[in-house]
Scaffold this active site. Structure first.
Site, short mmCIF file in Angstrom:
data_model
loop_
_atom_site.label_atom_id
_atom_site.label_comp_id
_atom_site.label_asym_id
_atom_site.label_seq_id
_atom_site.Cartn_x
_atom_site.Cartn_y
_atom_site.Cartn_z
N ASP A 1 49.67 24.66 34.32
CA ASP A 1 50.92 25.38 34.52
C ASP A 1 51.91 25.00 33.42
OD1 ASP A 1 49.79 26.29 36.90
OD2 ASP A 1 50.70 24.68 38.07
N THR A 2 52.81 25.92 33.12
CA THR A 2 53.80 25.65 32.08
C THR A 2 54.62 24.41 32.41
OG1 THR A 2 53.94 28.02 31.62
CG2 THR A 2 55.74 26.65 30.80
#
Length: 267
Positions: A127-128
């Site tokens: 995930d970012t």
């Protein structure tokens, strides 16, 4: 490889020997130059039946192999074939998108490897807002095998979560949790730190290991048991660890790491 008289078996996978003009190389020379052990010790390993090539024990000194195609094992562990491909571990920072390009102009993995000449693929995603270990390679087949759902290698995460995590919650995780998209198996879980407070608004640091890579699986898992994640780091994939790799930096896989991953991803 198992250490034999202090070999340099943690050398980068790209530092491999060149074959002779006929495309072949003496097996003990290949083993020694790959960091398995000294030349003399590699000869002893062969003579004592510790070395296999394509499933057969090879004990005759001077035997030659094709270093690009031969499946070589020392004490059962795979020595990766000689290859021009690169295999990298990156410590992805938070805020970096796990793609090589982004239409919204956000920082991407390609920004961190801009000085590399290869066209690299990322294996899986983070995930970012999650930092940590991600694999990059220009070996497309290897990347596809590792990213396939059947490749169930351990992935270890360290999560900072809200609240104090008690032993009953660890037991609940280890017993298996069912989310909206199916059950999740947690192979290891433990509390490794935190800051408990009497008002119930403290935090805990949890380390857990799972096989799966479903979307935001760790965050959903911990929220399900009542502890939303405030920070998440992936610290290991199988034999690969971040160790002291700084955020935003990368290193090559060692021969030992690459061999274990290649073995795990074989059909």
């Amino acid at each position: 490889m198992r250490p034999h008289d202090q070999p340099n078996n943690d050398q980068p996978a790209s530092q491999r020997p060149e074959a002779d003009e006929d495309g072949l190389i003496r097996l003990q020379k290949l083993l020694a130059q790959s960091g398995v052990a000294s030349r003399r010790k590699c000869e002893e390993l062969m003579l004592n039946g510790h070395v296999e090539v394509n499933g057969d024990v090879v004990s005759r000194l001077g035997s030659k192999v094709d270093p690009r195609t031969a499946v070589i094992r020392v004490d059962g562990e795979l020595l990766p074939p000689v290859s021009d491909e690169v295999y990298l571990v990156l410590n992805k920072p938070r805020g970096v998108v796990s793609t090589m390009s982004d239409p919204e102009g956000r920082p991407t993995l390609s920004d961190l490897v801009a000085d590399r000449p290869e066209r690299l693929f990322h294996v899986g995603r983070l995930d970012t807002d999650t930092d940590g270990l991600i694999i990059l390679t220009n070996d497309g087949d290897f990347a596809q095998r590792l990213a396939h759902p059947s490749f169930e290698v351990d992935k270890t995460y360290v999560a900072e979560v809200e609240g104090e995590v008690h032993i009953r919650t660890i037991r609940e995780l280890l017993a298996g949790v069912t989310l909206d998209d199916g059950p999740v198996t947690v192979s290891q879980a433990r509390v490794i730190g935190g800051d408990p407070r009497k008002d119930g608004h403290g935090k805990s640091i949890v380390e857990l290991t799972i096989h799966e890579g479903r979307n935001r699986i760790v965050r959903r898992l911990l929220e399900h048991v009542g502890h939303p994640v405030t920070r998440l780091t992936r610290t290991a994939i199988g034999p690969l660890t971040l160790a002291r790799l700084p955020s935003g930096h990368l290193r090559e896989l060692t021969l030992s790491e690459l061999g274990k991953l290649m073995d795990a991803s074989r059909d």
